[in-house]
Design an enzyme around this catalytic site. Structure first.
Site, PDB file in Angstrom:
ATOM      1  N   LEU A   1      10.988  -5.967   4.697  1.00 60.87           N
ATOM      2  CA  LEU A   1      10.666  -6.827   6.240  1.00 60.87           C
ATOM      3  C   LEU A   1      12.044  -7.711   6.389  1.00 60.87           C
ATOM      4  O   LEU A   1      12.476  -7.583   7.660  1.00 60.87           O
ATOM      5  CB  LEU A   1       9.490  -7.709   6.559  1.00 60.87           C
ATOM      6  CG  LEU A   1       8.935  -7.202   6.467  1.00 60.87           C
ATOM      7  CD1 LEU A   1       6.875  -8.285   6.954  1.00 60.87           C
ATOM      8  CD2 LEU A   1       8.656  -6.032   7.193  1.00 60.87           C
TER       9      LEU A   1
ATOM     10  N   HIS B   1       8.977   3.255   8.984  1.00 69.64           N
ATOM     11  CA  HIS B   1       9.037   1.757  10.386  1.00 69.64           C
ATOM     12  C   HIS B   1       6.843   2.479  10.963  1.00 69.64           C
ATOM     13  O   HIS B   1       6.680   3.783  10.976  1.00 69.64           O
ATOM     14  CB  HIS B   1       9.840   2.643  11.144  1.00 69.64           C
ATOM     15  CG  HIS B   1       9.554   1.487  12.245  1.00 69.64           C
ATOM     16  ND1 HIS B   1       9.779   0.581  12.137  1.00 69.64           N
ATOM     17  CD2 HIS B   1       8.400   1.862  14.139  1.00 69.64           C
ATOM     18  CE1 HIS B   1       9.432  -0.745  13.523  1.00 69.64           C
ATOM     19  NE2 HIS B   1       8.832   0.040  14.715  1.00 69.64           N
TER      20      HIS B   1
ATOM     21  N   SER C   1       0.966  -1.328   0.320  1.00 63.83           N
ATOM     22  CA  SER C   1      -0.093   0.093   0.160  1.00 63.83           C
ATOM     23  C   SER C   1       1.388   1.355  -0.070  1.00 63.83           C
ATOM     24  O   SER C   1       0.602   2.225  -0.516  1.00 63.83           O
ATOM     25  CB  SER C   1      -0.873  -0.117   0.932  1.00 63.83           C
ATOM     26  OG  SER C   1      -0.721   0.230   2.240  1.00 63.83           O
ATOM     27  N   ASN C   2       1.721   1.350   0.834  1.00 66.42           N
ATOM     28  CA  ASN C   2       2.874   2.608   0.597  1.00 66.42           C
ATOM     29  C   ASN C   2       3.622   2.823  -0.892  1.00 66.42           C
ATOM     30  O   ASN C   2       4.288   3.831  -1.482  1.00 66.42           O
ATOM     31  CB  ASN C   2       4.009   2.546   1.306  1.00 66.42           C
ATOM     32  CG  ASN C   2       3.584   2.563   2.920  1.00 66.42           C
ATOM     33  OD1 ASN C   2       3.769   3.233   2.960  1.00 66.42           O
ATOM     34  ND2 ASN C   2       2.993   1.605   4.152  1.00 66.42           N
TER      35      ASN C   2
HETATM   36  C1  GAR Z   1       4.044  -0.908   6.781  1.00 70.47           C
HETATM   37  O1  GAR Z   1       2.811  -0.681   7.727  1.00 70.47           O
HETATM   38  C2  GAR Z   1       5.429  -0.811   6.780  1.00 70.47           C
HETATM   39  O2  GAR Z   1       5.458   0.427   7.904  1.00 70.47           O
HETATM   40  C3  GAR Z   1       5.936  -1.703   8.125  1.00 70.47           C
HETATM   41  O3  GAR Z   1       4.763  -2.241   7.304  1.00 70.47           O
HETATM   42  C4  GAR Z   1       4.058  -2.075   6.676  1.00 70.47           C
HETATM   43  C5  GAR Z   1       3.628  -2.437   4.509  1.00 70.47           C
HETATM   44  O4  GAR Z   1       2.371  -1.890   4.234  1.00 70.47           O
HETATM   45  N1  GAR Z   1       6.510  -1.425   8.050  1.00 70.47           N
HETATM   46  C6  GAR Z   1       7.802  -2.289   8.750  1.00 70.47           C
HETATM   47  O5  GAR Z   1       7.206  -2.599   9.877  1.00 70.47           O
HETATM   48  C7  GAR Z   1       9.391  -2.325   8.915  1.00 70.47           C
HETATM   49  N2  GAR Z   1      10.054  -2.830  10.348  1.00 70.47           N
HETATM   50  P1  GAR Z   1       1.944  -2.106   2.933  1.00 70.47           P
HETATM   51  O6  GAR Z   1       2.651  -3.115   2.124  1.00 70.47           O
HETATM   52  O7  GAR Z   1       0.634  -2.229   2.267  1.00 70.47           O
HETATM   53  O8  GAR Z   1       3.435  -0.426   2.450  1.00 70.47           O
END
Ligand code: GAR
Length: 205
Positions: free
Chosen positions: A89, A108, A13-14
């Site tokens: 991750l 984060h 989503s990011n």
């Molecule tokens: C996000 O919330 C990001 O901040 C987190 O994983 C999620 C990914 O969401 N990252 C961590 O926890 C890193 N330590 P996404 O795949 O929908 O972007």
């Protein structure tokens, strides 16, 4: 044109928020590749819909995966300005950190230096925040160095979580912030408005 590589492990989503913020035909900030530790990462679908090349990487030699030295050549050839860890991750190996020093950032889902470090990712973070009865959480963007979640903090935004009922409620509130904060910071990098002085990071207007 400012070129970024986005590293992902999950739904992406990011990544989507980056692509929504920077239309790829406008040549402002261009996502030149998307990299994952998985072969079938769900975020790859978003990349492919936008005609962005994807690569899978592994620490060991495996079919269909690149090793890091191969990835570094690809990133160099693409002339990547910034690597953005958007829900990636796995630990970034030292060789990549050394090659791209101060050019790798991570988002984060909590207010570092609290609730960071090994094992603190995704829902684990929100569960820990919930269980401590923390009243304010948020998102942090920081430089990546050789230690998990340790690099200098570039930007943070907080959100009140006093009235949440579940860790999922926290995740939803924080994710909304992430989707604004990450494109905002990438834009600052692209405009050369991220500077370090007094041992701190400043975002210039
Ligand atoms: C996000 O919330 C990001 O901040 C987190 O994983 C999620 C990914 O969401 N990252 C961590 O926890 C890193 N330590 P996404 O795949 O929908 O972007």
């Amino acid at each position: 044109m400012y070129k970024i590589a986005v590293f992902v492990s999950g739904r992406g989503s990011n990544l989507k928020s980056i692509l929504d913020s920077f239309p790829q035909d406008e040549n402002e900030v261009k996502v030149v590749c998307v990299v994952s530790d998985k072969i079938d990462c769900p975020a790859f679908e978003t990349a492919h819909q936008n005609n962005i090349k994807t690569y899978s990487i592994s620490n060991v030699n495996k079919e269909y995966y690149l090793v890091y030295s191969e990835l570094i050549s690809i990133l160099d050839n693409l002339k990547v300005d910034l690597i953005v860890l958007a829900g990636y991750l796995k630990k970034i190996p030292d060789e990549l950190i050394e090659q791209y020093e101060k050019r790798i950032i991570n988002i984060h889902p909590a207010l570092l230096p609290s609730f960071g470090g090994k094992g603190m990712y995704g829902s684990n973070v929100h569960k820990a925040v919930f269980e401590k009865s923390v009243q304010v959480s948020g998102a942090t963007i920081h430089f990546v160095d050789k230690i998990y979640d340790n690099g200098k903090i570039i930007a943070q935004q907080s959100v009140n979580i006093g009235n949440v009922n579940t860790p999922k409620d926290i995740a939803e509130r924080v994710l909304k912030i992430e989707h604004q904060l990450l494109p905002f910071v990438i834009k600052k990098f692209s405009m050369n408005k991220v500077v370090e002085r007094n041992n701190r990071v400043y975002l210039l207007n």
